[in-house]
Scaffold this active site. Structure first.
Site, PDB file in Angstrom:
ATOM      1  N   ASP A  64       0.883  -1.166   0.000  1.00 33.22           N
ATOM      2  CA  ASP A  64       0.000   0.000   0.000  1.00 33.22           C
ATOM      3  C   ASP A  64       0.922   1.218   0.000  1.00 33.22           C
ATOM      4  O   ASP A  64       1.566   1.517   1.007  1.00 33.22           O
ATOM      5  CB  ASP A  64      -0.890  -0.004   1.245  1.00 33.22           C
ATOM      6  CG  ASP A  64      -1.850   1.183   1.294  1.00 33.22           C
ATOM      7  OD1 ASP A  64      -1.621   2.167   0.551  1.00 33.22           O
ATOM      8  OD2 ASP A  64      -2.801   1.151   2.092  1.00 33.22           O
ATOM      9  N   SER A 150       2.168  13.150 -15.726  1.00 31.09           N
ATOM     10  CA  SER A 150       1.080  13.108 -16.707  1.00 31.09           C
ATOM     11  C   SER A 150       1.148  14.375 -17.548  1.00 31.09           C
ATOM     12  O   SER A 150       1.843  15.328 -17.205  1.00 31.09           O
ATOM     13  CB  SER A 150      -0.256  13.053 -15.965  1.00 31.09           C
ATOM     14  OG  SER A 150      -1.342  13.425 -16.777  1.00 31.09           O
ATOM     15  N   TYR A 163      -5.877  15.715  -9.293  1.00 33.03           N
ATOM     16  CA  TYR A 163      -4.958  14.889 -10.078  1.00 33.03           C
ATOM     17  C   TYR A 163      -3.885  15.767 -10.723  1.00 33.03           C
ATOM     18  O   TYR A 163      -2.691  15.446 -10.679  1.00 33.03           O
ATOM     19  CB  TYR A 163      -5.753  14.139 -11.149  1.00 33.03           C
ATOM     20  CG  TYR A 163      -4.939  13.208 -12.016  1.00 33.03           C
ATOM     21  CD1 TYR A 163      -4.690  11.900 -11.626  1.00 33.03           C
ATOM     22  CD2 TYR A 163      -4.448  13.634 -13.261  1.00 33.03           C
ATOM     23  CE1 TYR A 163      -3.960  11.032 -12.434  1.00 33.03           C
ATOM     24  CE2 TYR A 163      -3.716  12.772 -14.064  1.00 33.03           C
ATOM     25  CZ  TYR A 163      -3.474  11.481 -13.653  1.00 33.03           C
ATOM     26  OH  TYR A 163      -2.752  10.632 -14.445  1.00 33.03           O
ATOM     27  N   LYS A 167       0.152  15.662 -10.012  1.00 38.14           N
ATOM     28  CA  LYS A 167       1.102  15.365 -11.087  1.00 38.14           C
ATOM     29  C   LYS A 167       2.076  16.528 -11.316  1.00 38.14           C
ATOM     30  O   LYS A 167       3.245  16.309 -11.660  1.00 38.14           O
ATOM     31  CB  LYS A 167       0.356  15.019 -12.374  1.00 38.14           C
ATOM     32  CG  LYS A 167      -0.434  13.715 -12.300  1.00 38.14           C
ATOM     33  CD  LYS A 167       0.459  12.522 -11.946  1.00 38.14           C
ATOM     34  CE  LYS A 167      -0.284  11.204 -12.025  1.00 38.14           C
ATOM     35  NZ  LYS A 167       0.588  10.039 -11.732  1.00 38.14           N
TER      36      LYS A 167
END
Length: 286
Positions: A64, A150, A163, A167
């Site tokens: 994890d 990304s 997100y 990133k």
């Protein structure tokens, strides 16, 4: 760095791009620790790779990435299984599962913002463990940490703001850690891929891309960029974009208007890094 004979830890390697990268590294003579929460797929992948090569080239560790202890145990298992570590790939990631009008999504576990925890905080943790290992084990040679960002690490997003923030943070983290390459015996590279054909796109995102005639790139050019990041020792603090038009290397941007100020900041940081390193050596922590 030569991939043949190297040992890599890859997070999120039980499926998707991480799995493809693990398969590629093994095919090139490397060994891998598959770090993932998916016990079934992760164990099956390690077993398949070992059977295909005919020797112990892969091990699985239930991991994890939001938990320091399980990440730390993955590093220990890789050392126990293969005797060393050369490559750390911070690849595990998730998409955004809540929004400003739905902050009680069960996927966020009581609004803890797992998007930030997995996509940025876990990368910071994996990187810290890698830095500690490579700095304390110079005999294995210089290590490399590759972190998956990304296209949204370079561009803002109105649909997945958490997100995008995570990133972008990965890019900053990579560039920042790269400044202590000499002291930490580690170089750092970030990958910023376009929309890739992986399970992460399933559902609304893939449908929206199709409806908007936005192309999806295959995994192969992204895997090639990972290999480039490993093999090219000149890449440090670099960002590799993998877009439909090809792969490009982006170095840190220094604008003419602030170049002198940035040089002063860099000089100050260098002196502090060197001082911290000297203190750590004196305390026998390195």
């Amino acid at each position: 760095m030569k991939i043949e004979g190297s040992v890599a830890i890859i997070t999120g390697a039980a499926s998707g791009m991480g799995k493809t990268l693990a398969e590629k590294l093994v095919s090139l003579g490397g060994k891998v620790l598959i770090a993932d929460r998916d016990v079934s797929q992760g164990s099956a992948l390690a077993e398949a790779l070992n059977k295909e090569i005919g020797s112990n080239v892969a091990v699985f560790h239930e991991t994890d990435v939001t938990k320091w202890k399980t990440l730390e145990a993955a590093f220990e298992k890789a050392k126990d299984a293969f005797g060393k570590i050369n490559i750390v790939v911070n690849n595990a990631g998730i998409t955004e599962s809540s929004s400003w009008f739905n902050d009680n999504d069960a996927g966020e576990e009581s609004c803890e913002y797992m998007t930030l925890n997995i996509n940025l905080v876990a990368v910071a943790k994996g990187t810290r463990l890698a830095l500690k290992y490579f700095a304390q084990n110079p005999q294995v040679g210089e290590g490399v940490v590759i972190s998956t960002s990304s296209l949204y690490g370079l561009y803002n997003s109105g649909i997945v703001p958490l997100y995008a923030a995570a990133k972008a943070g990965v890019v900053s983290l990579v560039r920042s850690h790269s400044l202590a390459r000499k002291e930490t015996n580690t170089r750092h590279v970030a990958l910023c891929p376009w929309f890739i054909d992986t399970p992460l796109l399933e559902g609304t995102f893939r449908e929206a891309l199709t409806a908007s005639s936005i192309p999806v790139i295959p995994q192969e050019p992204v895997i090639d960029a990972f290999i480039q990041a490993i093999e090219d020792d000149t890449l440090n603090g670099a960002v590799l974009t993998v877009f439909p038009g090809g792969t490009e290397i982006i170095r840190e941007n220094i604008y003419s208007g602030n170049a002198d100020q940035l040089k002063m900041v860099r000089a100050m940081e260098t002196s502090i890094i060197e001082h911290q390193y000297a203190l750590a050596k004196e305390a026998r922590k390195l």
